[in-house]
Design a protein around this motif. Sequence first.
Motif, PDB file in Angstrom:
ATOM      1  N   ILE A  21     -30.051  -8.076  26.100  1.00  9.33           N
ATOM      2  CA  ILE A  21     -31.478  -7.398  25.551  1.00  9.33           C
ATOM      3  C   ILE A  21     -32.324  -8.241  25.754  1.00  9.33           C
ATOM      4  O   ILE A  21     -32.491  -9.375  24.706  1.00  9.33           O
ATOM      5  CB  ILE A  21     -31.484  -6.543  24.369  1.00  9.33           C
ATOM      6  N   ASP A  41     -34.589  -0.215  24.487  1.00  5.52           N
ATOM      7  CA  ASP A  41     -33.654  -0.860  25.302  1.00  5.52           C
ATOM      8  C   ASP A  41     -32.206  -0.421  25.114  1.00  5.52           C
ATOM      9  O   ASP A  41     -31.144   0.165  25.420  1.00  5.52           O
ATOM     10  CB  ASP A  41     -33.633  -2.376  25.441  1.00  5.52           C
ATOM     11  N   LYS A  79     -39.161   4.748  28.493  1.00  6.07           N
ATOM     12  CA  LYS A  79     -39.378   3.980  29.538  1.00  6.07           C
ATOM     13  C   LYS A  79     -40.348   4.734  30.581  1.00  6.07           C
ATOM     14  O   LYS A  79     -40.288   6.200  30.673  1.00  6.07           O
ATOM     15  CB  LYS A  79     -38.100   3.769  30.338  1.00  6.07           C
ATOM     16  N   GLN A 111     -39.449  -3.319  21.798  1.00 10.01           N
ATOM     17  CA  GLN A 111     -38.842  -3.178  23.156  1.00 10.01           C
ATOM     18  C   GLN A 111     -37.298  -3.142  23.164  1.00 10.01           C
ATOM     19  O   GLN A 111     -36.546  -2.440  23.814  1.00 10.01           O
ATOM     20  CB  GLN A 111     -39.498  -4.046  24.005  1.00 10.01           C
TER      21      GLN A 111
END
Length: 266
Positions: free
Chosen positions: A249, A97, A13, A93
């Motif tokens: 998510i 996450d 991130k 992604q």
Amino acid sequence: MSSERYLEGLVLKVGPLGETDRLISLLSDEEGLTRLAVPGARRPRSKMAAALPLTFLKLQVVGRTGLNRVRQLKVLKSFGKLGLKLETLSAAQALTDLSMMLVAHNDPVPGLLSTLLMHLERLEALSRISPFEQESTLASSVQSCLHLLALGGYGIPIQSCCKTGKPLDPPLGDWAWRCSFLPEEGFVIGALPGAAVQLNPSELALLQILPRPNLPFRKNGELLGPKKVWLRLLSVIQYWIKAHLNRNIKALSMLQTSVIEEDEKN
């Protein structure tokens, strides 16, 4: 802790810090999840500008307490090409996450970084295949989430009934047989009203082989299981994460929507 150290890790991130700096969340074997300041990373043509999401870096880090700073960095691997396809970007992604949910600050999870890198490399390879294999990307996402959850201590129990403890031994060919998924507990033998998901024998058997290193392919190179089955297994993953990590998510929902919409077009 020494005032200077070296780390190899994946940037999960990135956010702004001050006027020209960046704040990164780095996953490493040594320290788990670490937040670091990258001075000048947002300046044009900065040597630090490579501190981007989905980039595997070698860093020289300085600082004893508080927010440590990156003094130098070297790019070991960039997964930027995953953004060429919406599905592979969504899958990547989702994995980053999920990793951030599973790893605490300065509390490493053995094997998680190497597993994450392996699955990102597989997704990257899938993004280059022409024509694009949507089913394989979906299947890879299901398997990689399953692997990461197990490493993080939230593995889905797929080998025994959560109510009776009896082995979940799917009777292949018996199409009347069902098992029911209860997100808080696991799988129960039988078709329970109100279950989040119900699987037939072949679907459960497919799920049970996903802890293996590789995706299941037939001898002719075709992926086992149609798209609708992989979407059902993705739902199992989503329900489990919501129940046990108390989070949704969004990237998994984006992947699911993309696959469904593409299927409807065809």
